[in-house]
Scaffold this motif. Sequence first.
Motif, PDB file in Angstrom:
ATOM      1  N   SER A 106      -5.152  -1.072  -0.319  1.00 35.71           N
ATOM      2  CA  SER A 106      -4.840  -2.335  -0.988  1.00 35.71           C
ATOM      3  C   SER A 106      -6.071  -2.929  -1.650  1.00 35.71           C
ATOM      4  CB  SER A 106      -4.276  -3.347   0.019  1.00 35.71           C
ATOM      5  OG  SER A 106      -5.291  -3.777   0.919  1.00 35.71           O
ATOM      6  N   GLU A 107      -5.840  -3.785  -2.633  1.00 30.54           N
ATOM      7  CA  GLU A 107      -6.959  -4.442  -3.309  1.00 30.54           C
ATOM      8  C   GLU A 107      -7.629  -5.452  -2.393  1.00 30.54           C
ATOM      9  OE1 GLU A 107      -9.819  -4.975  -6.020  1.00 30.54           O
ATOM     10  OE2 GLU A 107      -8.258  -3.439  -6.003  1.00 30.54           O
ATOM     11  N   TYR A 108      -6.855  -6.066  -1.496  1.00 30.45           N
ATOM     12  CA  TYR A 108      -7.458  -6.990  -0.529  1.00 30.45           C
ATOM     13  C   TYR A 108      -8.508  -6.253   0.306  1.00 30.45           C
ATOM     14  CZ  TYR A 108      -8.151  -9.908   3.559  1.00 30.45           C
ATOM     15  OH  TYR A 108      -8.733 -10.638   4.566  1.00 30.45           O
ATOM     16  N   TYR A 109      -8.173  -5.061   0.769  1.00 33.07           N
ATOM     17  CA  TYR A 109      -9.123  -4.279   1.570  1.00 33.07           C
ATOM     18  C   TYR A 109     -10.369  -3.964   0.745  1.00 33.07           C
ATOM     19  CZ  TYR A 109     -11.053  -0.641   4.558  1.00 33.07           C
ATOM     20  OH  TYR A 109     -11.892   0.099   5.365  1.00 33.07           O
ATOM     21  N   SER A 110     -10.162  -3.552  -0.498  1.00 34.69           N
ATOM     22  CA  SER A 110     -11.301  -3.219  -1.368  1.00 34.69           C
ATOM     23  C   SER A 110     -12.176  -4.435  -1.642  1.00 34.69           C
ATOM     24  CB  SER A 110     -10.798  -2.644  -2.697  1.00 34.69           C
ATOM     25  OG  SER A 110     -10.089  -1.445  -2.495  1.00 34.69           O
ATOM     26  N   SER A 111     -11.535  -5.583  -1.844  1.00 34.46           N
ATOM     27  CA  SER A 111     -12.268  -6.779  -2.252  1.00 34.46           C
ATOM     28  C   SER A 111     -12.974  -7.467  -1.093  1.00 34.46           C
ATOM     29  CB  SER A 111     -11.317  -7.779  -2.916  1.00 34.46           C
ATOM     30  OG  SER A 111     -10.764  -7.221  -4.077  1.00 34.46           O
ATOM     31  N   ILE A 206       6.493  -7.098  -5.110  1.00 35.38           N
ATOM     32  CA  ILE A 206       5.139  -7.560  -5.430  1.00 35.38           C
ATOM     33  C   ILE A 206       4.496  -8.247  -4.236  1.00 35.38           C
ATOM     34  CG2 ILE A 206       3.866  -9.268  -6.805  1.00 35.38           C
ATOM     35  CD1 ILE A 206       4.492  -6.570  -8.186  1.00 35.38           C
ATOM     36  N   ASN A 207       5.261  -9.037  -3.501  1.00 39.13           N
ATOM     37  CA  ASN A 207       4.725  -9.715  -2.318  1.00 39.13           C
ATOM     38  C   ASN A 207       4.261  -8.704  -1.282  1.00 39.13           C
ATOM     39  OD1 ASN A 207       5.088 -11.121   0.499  1.00 39.13           O
ATOM     40  ND2 ASN A 207       4.957 -12.784  -0.995  1.00 39.13           N
ATOM     41  N   LEU A 208       5.040  -7.661  -1.070  1.00 36.03           N
ATOM     42  CA  LEU A 208       4.669  -6.636  -0.094  1.00 36.03           C
ATOM     43  C   LEU A 208       3.482  -5.804  -0.581  1.00 36.03           C
ATOM     44  CD1 LEU A 208       8.261  -5.572   0.992  1.00 36.03           C
ATOM     45  CD2 LEU A 208       6.543  -6.720   2.414  1.00 36.03           C
ATOM     46  N   VAL A 209       3.394  -5.571  -1.883  1.00 34.87           N
ATOM     47  CA  VAL A 209       2.227  -4.875  -2.448  1.00 34.87           C
ATOM     48  C   VAL A 209       0.957  -5.675  -2.164  1.00 34.87           C
ATOM     49  CG1 VAL A 209       1.065  -4.206  -4.590  1.00 34.87           C
ATOM     50  CG2 VAL A 209       3.465  -3.605  -4.242  1.00 34.87           C
TER      51      VAL A 209
END
Length: 283
Positions: A106-111, A206-209
């Motif tokens: 996920s982008e959250y993990y990357s960010s 989108i919310n689950l993404v």
Amino acid sequence: MSTLYDFSRHLAELFPRVGTPAFASELVGLLKSLIPIEDATIIVYEGGNLPVLEYFDLIRDTGSTTLDRYLQGAFLLDPFYLAAAREQRYGAFRLRDLAPEGFKDSEYYSSWYRKCGYKDECGYIFPLRNEGFVNIALGRTTPRATFSKAHMAVLRDIAPTIQALCHAHWAEPSHRGTGPNLRAQLHKALDGFGSSMLTERESQVINLVLHGHSTKTIAEKLSISVETVKLHRKHAYAKLEVSSQAELFYLFLDALMSAKDYDGGDTLVAYLQPPESRRSDAH
């Protein structure tokens, strides 16, 4: 025997720090004496207020922008936060115990995690007497380093003592005021993100993404096929004019952080207005 001695010694030093600014750093010192911890963060969620950073010990400089994004909205996607806020799960956990399948993509993990240098995370979530909770996040930054079952056993064994200390230290509410429930408003904003432009099913996907779910787990949660998930995501990305999960993530955060006096609905409505329209609406 040495572990018990270290615990007792640090505990004796920690007791007088309860209720003082030195408590958080002394608490982290105690935990570091028991298991291999290289980074630590303590975040307090009081009532409906936004999170407050009580202790920050990241080796790598994540930058003020990354930290601001986390405290102002990205925390909504944190598995530890979600476990406490939405499921009332408390205790000692590893990230892998709480994160959905596909979270590391996920982008959250990357960010957040990658910029922090975290290779693994575990920590405590404890409810507080002021209708909030505290998250004591513990990180490892050594390549391929993880928190083992033995490490977690130590944290669980001492959890009642650590929770009692946290209750004592954060027994009284802060003087930050009792305004609107800001976190509840942010949850509404997350749930409504994109709803003005997407179908209900596209919004769900989108919310689950954003929460880090893989295509497979989204399909399972929504009881639809993997191919249907991909189709909904493709249509949603086109409508939102994004081409990747990274662009979706930052669109969500930018729209959320730009919302002023949010009272419901899709934050994209105001965010996508031309600057001139925003100024005229403000008057």
